[in-house]
Motif scaffolding. Structure first.
Motif, PDB file in Angstrom:
ATOM      1  N   ASP A  21      17.888   4.926  35.408  1.00 37.35           N
ATOM      2  CA  ASP A  21      19.027   4.093  35.024  1.00 37.35           C
ATOM      3  C   ASP A  21      18.551   2.737  34.498  1.00 37.35           C
ATOM      4  O   ASP A  21      17.624   2.136  35.054  1.00 37.35           O
ATOM      5  N   VAL A  22      19.210   2.278  33.450  1.00 30.86           N
ATOM      6  CA  VAL A  22      18.876   1.001  32.814  1.00 30.86           C
ATOM      7  C   VAL A  22      20.172   0.229  32.585  1.00 30.86           C
ATOM      8  O   VAL A  22      21.202   0.817  32.233  1.00 30.86           O
ATOM      9  N   GLU A  49      14.495   2.958  23.877  1.00 28.15           N
ATOM     10  CA  GLU A  49      14.027   1.991  24.872  1.00 28.15           C
ATOM     11  C   GLU A  49      14.203   2.529  26.285  1.00 28.15           C
ATOM     12  O   GLU A  49      13.306   2.391  27.132  1.00 28.15           O
ATOM     13  N   SER A  50      15.350   3.132  26.546  1.00 28.02           N
ATOM     14  CA  SER A  50      15.656   3.615  27.887  1.00 28.02           C
ATOM     15  C   SER A  50      14.729   4.752  28.291  1.00 28.02           C
ATOM     16  O   SER A  50      14.228   4.798  29.425  1.00 28.02           O
ATOM     17  N   VAL A  59       7.865   5.765  23.578  1.00 26.13           N
ATOM     18  CA  VAL A  59       8.530   6.678  22.646  1.00 26.13           C
ATOM     19  C   VAL A  59       8.257   6.287  21.198  1.00 26.13           C
ATOM     20  O   VAL A  59       8.132   7.150  20.320  1.00 26.13           O
ATOM     21  N   PHE A  60       8.108   5.007  20.927  1.00 29.61           N
ATOM     22  CA  PHE A  60       7.959   4.527  19.556  1.00 29.61           C
ATOM     23  C   PHE A  60       6.606   4.903  18.956  1.00 29.61           C
ATOM     24  O   PHE A  60       6.436   4.878  17.732  1.00 29.61           O
ATOM     25  N   ARG A 101      22.129   5.990  31.505  1.00 26.04           N
ATOM     26  CA  ARG A 101      21.558   6.990  32.407  1.00 26.04           C
ATOM     27  C   ARG A 101      20.854   8.049  31.570  1.00 26.04           C
ATOM     28  O   ARG A 101      21.370   8.480  30.530  1.00 26.04           O
ATOM     29  N   VAL A 102      19.669   8.460  32.000  1.00 25.19           N
ATOM     30  CA  VAL A 102      18.836   9.412  31.263  1.00 25.19           C
ATOM     31  C   VAL A 102      18.688  10.684  32.093  1.00 25.19           C
ATOM     32  O   VAL A 102      18.420  10.625  33.298  1.00 25.19           O
ATOM     33  N   PHE A 103      18.843  11.854  31.431  1.00 26.48           N
ATOM     34  CA  PHE A 103      18.794  13.144  32.116  1.00 26.48           C
ATOM     35  C   PHE A 103      17.834  14.090  31.403  1.00 26.48           C
ATOM     36  O   PHE A 103      17.669  14.042  30.173  1.00 26.48           O
TER      37      PHE A 103
END
Length: 325
Positions: A21-22, A49-50, A59-60, A101-103
């Motif tokens: 979570d960010v 970014e997250s 990621v970049f 939120r990332v899943f």
């Protein structure tokens, strides 16, 4: 527990508030508001970014095992209003709170949810709780939601943008992310969109077709449509689609002012492929209206590469018009 990652500027502050979570506090700048594509582009940056933050991966600058650049490419992008806050209502100087939120969606995919709220004057923090049920079943009227499903892609051979390959990068560990329940995954929706060239949406299933299909051609513009690695930028598809919608709008005798005064309630786009620099795109547009309220409309759009009629994207825009048309 809240860990501050960046707070040197009042324009943006980023905190990791949980394992996946960010939270951001963002001051809206000119480069992220106005056209829908500008807003989508900024949210796309937040997605990258997250994922970088919670996965411990840059990621970049991600690469696959062969040393080729790996891109966290957008496959499905949805912007959904809870009712009051919509993309066109965001403007210079607004202070926003963004909860992300990332899943996990498997070894080659990531799903990201963003909840966006305008902060009241003088406020520095609001309730940060946010769950899947809120997004899908009980959205807040004062919130705007964005859902992204991203796949890891890389170029196969040469500089072509056709036939990109699904390849996760070195160092990406999806097991660090919470699993997304199947009931909330958009994968089935995207498979249907690929097969039928339109989205299935129970909320607008009763809408009735209005007018004839409009077909618009668009030559890929290397000064506007291409990103920094030579691919068609995901946000440019939204810009191209809205440009075609404006032509449809004008064909109905409506004004440009009325187009800007629309209320964008729900935007979905599924990306099925990319296009080379010399491609010409063909957009097929159909309009439908709610028979119970003629100010509620839905536009369905298919974007094809004219070379072989290859489907590149399927989109839908659900809008509320501002007045009699």
């Amino acid at each position: 527990m809240s860990v501050t990652l960046a707070s040197a500027s009042p324009v943006t502050r980023i905190e990791q508030t949980g394992p996946a979570d960010v939270r951001r506090l963002v001051t809206v700048q000119p480069g992220m508001c106005g056209p829908t594509a500008l807003f989508a582009a900024r949210v796309g940056d937040w997605t990258w970014e997250s994922v970088s933050t919670v996965c411990g991966l840059d990621v970049f600058n991600a690469q696959d095992a062969q040393g080729r650049a790996a891109y966290l490419a957008f496959h499905y992008f949805r912007i959904r209003s809870g009712g009051h806050l919509t993309p066109e209502r965001i403007t210079f100087g607004d202070r926003l709170e963004v909860i992300t939120r990332v899943f996990s969606q498997g070894r080659r995919s990531v799903l990201t949810l963003h909840r966006i709220r305008r902060l009241p004057q003088g406020a520095t923090e609001l309730d940060a709780s946010f769950d899947l049920e809120e997004f899908h079943e009980r959205p807040r009227r004062d919130c705007l939601y964005v859902e992204n499903l991203n796949h890891w892609l890389t170029r196969g051979a040469g500089h072509t943008n056709v036939g990109l390959v699904h390849t996760p990068p070195v160092g990406f560990d999806h097991t660090r992310l919470p699993e997304l329940p199947d009931v909330y995954s958009p994968k089935t929706l995207c498979r249907q969109a690929r097969a039928d060239h339109r989205f299935h949406d129970p909320a607008t299933a009763h809408y009735t077709p209005s007018g004839d299909q409009l077909i618009v051609n668009h030559r890929v513009d290397v000064t506007r449509d291409i990103n920094g690695v030579g691919l068609m930028y995901f946000a440019s598809f939204l810009s191209i689609a809205e440009g075609a919608l404006l032509e449809l709008w004008r064909g109905l005798g409506r004004t440009d002012r009325a187009f800007l005064d629309r209320s964008l309630q729900d935007i979905r786009i599924c990306y099925l492929g990319n296009a080379d620099l010399d491609a010409t795109l063909r957009l097929h547009l159909r309009l439908a209206r709610d028979p119970e309220n003629q100010h509620h409309e839905r536009a369905d759009i298919l974007i094809q590469d004219t070379a072989g009629d290859r489907a590149l994207a399927v989109a839908s825009f659900r809008v509320h018009t501002a007045g009699p048309q």
